[in-house]
Design a protein around this motif. Structure first.
Motif, PDB file in Angstrom:
ATOM      1  N   TRP A   4       0.812  -1.217   0.000  1.00  0.00           N
ATOM      2  CA  TRP A   4       0.000   0.000   0.000  1.00  0.00           C
ATOM      3  C   TRP A   4       0.852   1.278   0.000  1.00  0.00           C
ATOM      4  O   TRP A   4       0.327   2.372  -0.136  1.00  0.00           O
ATOM      5  CB  TRP A   4      -0.929   0.006   1.217  1.00  0.00           C
ATOM      6  N   LEU A   5       2.169   1.119   0.135  1.00  0.00           N
ATOM      7  CA  LEU A   5       3.073   2.265   0.161  1.00  0.00           C
ATOM      8  C   LEU A   5       3.867   2.361  -1.136  1.00  0.00           C
ATOM      9  O   LEU A   5       4.124   1.342  -1.801  1.00  0.00           O
ATOM     10  CB  LEU A   5       4.080   2.119   1.310  1.00  0.00           C
ATOM     11  N   ARG A   6       4.265   3.550  -1.467  1.00  0.00           N
ATOM     12  CA  ARG A   6       5.216   3.758  -2.551  1.00  0.00           C
ATOM     13  C   ARG A   6       6.609   3.846  -1.929  1.00  0.00           C
ATOM     14  O   ARG A   6       6.890   4.745  -1.132  1.00  0.00           O
ATOM     15  CB  ARG A   6       4.883   5.046  -3.320  1.00  0.00           C
ATOM     16  N   VAL A   7       7.491   2.905  -2.248  1.00  0.00           N
ATOM     17  CA  VAL A   7       8.849   2.887  -1.696  1.00  0.00           C
ATOM     18  C   VAL A   7       9.766   3.654  -2.640  1.00  0.00           C
ATOM     19  O   VAL A   7       9.849   3.349  -3.834  1.00  0.00           O
ATOM     20  CB  VAL A   7       9.351   1.448  -1.500  1.00  0.00           C
ATOM     21  N   SER A   8      10.436   4.662  -2.113  1.00  0.00           N
ATOM     22  CA  SER A   8      11.371   5.463  -2.901  1.00  0.00           C
ATOM     23  C   SER A   8      12.624   5.686  -2.071  1.00  0.00           C
ATOM     24  O   SER A   8      12.675   5.351  -0.883  1.00  0.00           O
ATOM     25  CB  SER A   8      10.745   6.806  -3.291  1.00  0.00           C
ATOM     26  N   THR A   9      13.651   6.244  -2.677  1.00  0.00           N
ATOM     27  CA  THR A   9      14.864   6.599  -1.940  1.00  0.00           C
ATOM     28  C   THR A   9      14.940   8.111  -1.802  1.00  0.00           C
ATOM     29  O   THR A   9      14.307   8.865  -2.550  1.00  0.00           O
ATOM     30  CB  THR A   9      16.126   6.058  -2.632  1.00  0.00           C
ATOM     31  N   SER A  10      15.727   8.559  -0.854  1.00  0.00           N
ATOM     32  CA  SER A  10      15.733   9.985  -0.511  1.00  0.00           C
ATOM     33  C   SER A  10      16.263  10.865  -1.630  1.00  0.00           C
ATOM     34  O   SER A  10      15.938  12.068  -1.673  1.00  0.00           O
ATOM     35  CB  SER A  10      16.556  10.217   0.758  1.00  0.00           C
ATOM     36  N   ASP A  11      17.065  10.307  -2.550  1.00  0.00           N
ATOM     37  CA  ASP A  11      17.568  11.166  -3.627  1.00  0.00           C
ATOM     38  C   ASP A  11      16.441  11.636  -4.538  1.00  0.00           C
ATOM     39  O   ASP A  11      16.562  12.672  -5.205  1.00  0.00           O
ATOM     40  CB  ASP A  11      18.687  10.500  -4.422  1.00  0.00           C
ATOM     41  N   ALA A  12      15.327  10.912  -4.544  1.00  0.00           N
ATOM     42  CA  ALA A  12      14.156  11.375  -5.301  1.00  0.00           C
ATOM     43  C   ALA A  12      13.496  12.574  -4.640  1.00  0.00           C
ATOM     44  O   ALA A  12      12.617  13.211  -5.230  1.00  0.00           O
ATOM     45  CB  ALA A  12      13.143  10.245  -5.449  1.00  0.00           C
ATOM     46  N   HIS A  13      13.943  12.890  -3.417  1.00  0.00           N
ATOM     47  CA  HIS A  13      13.384  14.013  -2.661  1.00  0.00           C
ATOM     48  C   HIS A  13      14.440  15.077  -2.365  1.00  0.00           C
ATOM     49  O   HIS A  13      14.276  15.881  -1.452  1.00  0.00           O
ATOM     50  CB  HIS A  13      12.764  13.494  -1.362  1.00  0.00           C
ATOM     51  N   GLY A  14      15.537  15.052  -3.118  1.00  0.00           N
ATOM     52  CA  GLY A  14      16.508  16.133  -3.057  1.00  0.00           C
ATOM     53  C   GLY A  14      17.682  15.951  -2.123  1.00  0.00           C
ATOM     54  O   GLY A  14      18.494  16.871  -1.965  1.00  0.00           O
ATOM     55  N   LEU A  15      17.815  14.784  -1.499  1.00  0.00           N
ATOM     56  CA  LEU A  15      18.918  14.574  -0.580  1.00  0.00           C
ATOM     57  C   LEU A  15      19.391  13.134  -0.739  1.00  0.00           C
ATOM     58  O   LEU A  15      18.612  12.193  -0.571  1.00  0.00           O
ATOM     59  CB  LEU A  15      18.460  14.831   0.859  1.00  0.00           C
ATOM     60  N   GLY A  16      20.671  12.946  -1.078  1.00  0.00           N
ATOM     61  CA  GLY A  16      21.206  11.620  -1.318  1.00  0.00           C
ATOM     62  C   GLY A  16      21.128  10.736  -0.088  1.00  0.00           C
ATOM     63  O   GLY A  16      21.207  11.217   1.048  1.00  0.00           O
ATOM     64  N   PRO A  17      20.996   9.420  -0.272  1.00  0.00           N
ATOM     65  CA  PRO A  17      20.866   8.512   0.869  1.00  0.00           C
ATOM     66  C   PRO A  17      21.994   8.609   1.885  1.00  0.00           C
ATOM     67  O   PRO A  17      21.761   8.406   3.078  1.00  0.00           O
ATOM     68  CB  PRO A  17      20.826   7.130   0.207  1.00  0.00           C
ATOM     69  N   LEU A  18      23.210   8.905   1.432  1.00  0.00           N
ATOM     70  CA  LEU A  18      24.343   9.013   2.353  1.00  0.00           C
ATOM     71  C   LEU A  18      24.528  10.425   2.889  1.00  0.00           C
ATOM     72  O   LEU A  18      25.470  10.677   3.653  1.00  0.00           O
ATOM     73  CB  LEU A  18      25.625   8.538   1.663  1.00  0.00           C
ATOM     74  N   GLN A  19      23.635  11.336   2.501  1.00  0.00           N
ATOM     75  CA  GLN A  19      23.724  12.722   2.965  1.00  0.00           C
ATOM     76  C   GLN A  19      22.747  13.021   4.094  1.00  0.00           C
ATOM     77  O   GLN A  19      22.928  13.999   4.829  1.00  0.00           O
ATOM     78  CB  GLN A  19      23.442  13.690   1.809  1.00  0.00           C
TER      79      GLN A  19
END
Length: 379
Positions: free
Chosen positions: A325-340
């Protein structure tokens, strides 16, 4: 007027130090520079050893804190090299937020301590970092929350709310470091607060097993785990851990989910293929995280994943399958890299400290109230 801060993070994955320089002057933070440096194998091994009682550990911990400060300083130098090309110099940076390396995390109240409170310990040498960088350093963020009766962790949910919060929908943010932690962010006008807690293992056990059997520090893309098969009986044994059933607020670390814990759990399965155990360890992380989302994030529309686990494609696929029921995305799709993300969070916490504003959420950590977190080490 710019508002520059540096954030440094080295997490329970023990893979290295990540750093960002951010500008908080706009409506949304802007990443000015980012850099990282891996830990040498010998240093990583020493940090891992210091997670448990060992010979001469006070002396060795002091030396490790100094070595970490030197690594941090190199990351800061790399950030400043990038920033100087944009006309930004050390004098323009208000402070460095340096988390340090957690080696013990025992925040539970205890009758053995005269104060009744537990403790959390991050190796660091912030005075040395200030000396090497020429920039004010803010460190020791967790202790004040623990002193106020809190867990001292997680501290990032307030930052997540500011960065990833969606005015219309509830959003869940999952950080997959060595330990996994979840933030559930309410929409604007909601009557319920931000929820945050540690789910359990993230990458720590998977990485350790991968290193032991392949010589690689992590399972790139989760390909090795995907080549294996689930061992249901082992998964059940792994999940038979009281932590998973504890109510929130709660936090954990390598004190519990250690190599000794793993060795005891897998002992009856010594004859199984290593890749099948890797697949099962991946599923343990999936189960721990999805249980948290199912309990507290049912109203969420999206799961934003950050941390090193965001690069584990097999893990992301399993999360999406388990949470349809959720949309799984990574943080880089929201302007901040996963390691940042976590490094930026500690830049924000340093800014909160300099402004004498709280950095914790008492409803998340269990502290007696909002507290200003961190200690200042002037350059």
């Amino acid at each position: 007027m710019h508002d520059y801060f540096i954030g440094l993070m080295s997490g329970t994955s023990l893979d290295g130090a990540d750093g960002v320089m951010v500008d908080f002057s706009g409506d949304r933070l802007r990443v000015v520079a980012s850099a990282s440096e891996p830990f040498a194998g010998s240093f990583r091994a020493e940090l891992l050893a210091l997670n448990a009682p060992s010979h001469n550990e006070l002396h060795r911990a002091a030396l490790a804190g100094s070595e970490l400060a030197v690594v941090y300083a190199r990351v800061v130098a790399a950030l400043m090299h990038q920033a100087q090309a944009q006309g930004i110099y050390a004098v323009h940076v208000q402070a460095i937020g340096a988390h340090g390396q957690t080696v013990r995390h025992q925040p539970q109240r205890t009758s053995n301590a005269p104060s009744g409170v537990g403790y959390t310990l991050q190796l660091n040498h912030p005075a040395l970092l200030a000396e090497l960088s020429g920039i004010d350093v803010v460190a020791d963020f967790r202790s004040r929350d623990v002193a106020a009766g809190g867990q001292g962790a997680p501290l990032v949910p307030a930052f997540h709310q500011g960065i990833f919060g969606n005015g219309d929908d509830s959003v869940a943010v999952l950080n997959l470091g060595g330990i996994s932690n979840l933030s559930v962010l309410p929409p604007s006008g909601a009557t319920w607060p931000v929820v945050g807690f540690d789910c359990g293992p993230g990458n720590a056990l998977m990485d350790a097993w991968c290193l032991r059997h392949t010589g690689q520090p992590f399972d790139a893309g989760g390909a090795w785990a995907k080549s294996g098969r689930l061992i249901p009986a082992l998964l059940g044994r792994l999940l038979d851990e009281p932590y998973f059933g504890q109510p929130i607020p709660k936090s954990t670390g390598r004190d519990l989910f250690s190599l000794a814990w793993l060795a005891e759990k897998i002992q009856p399965f010594a004859g199984e293929r290593p890749e099948d155990i890797q697949n099962t360890l991946t599923e343990l992380t999936v189960c721990a995280c999805t249980a948290g989302v199912s309990s507290y994030g049912k109203k969420s529309s999206e799961l934003i994943v950050c941390g090193g686990g965001a690069f584990n494609l097999h893990l992301l696929e399993r999360l999406q399958t388990a949470l349809p029921w959720l949309r799984v995305s990574t943080s880089d799709a929201h302007g901040l890299g996963p390691l940042q993300v976590e490094a930026a969070a500690f830049a924000w916490l340093a800014r909160q400290m300099l402004r004498r504003q709280p950095g914790n959420l008492p409803g998340v950590t269990g502290a007696a109230g909002a507290r200003v977190l961190g200690a200042l080490y002037p350059a």
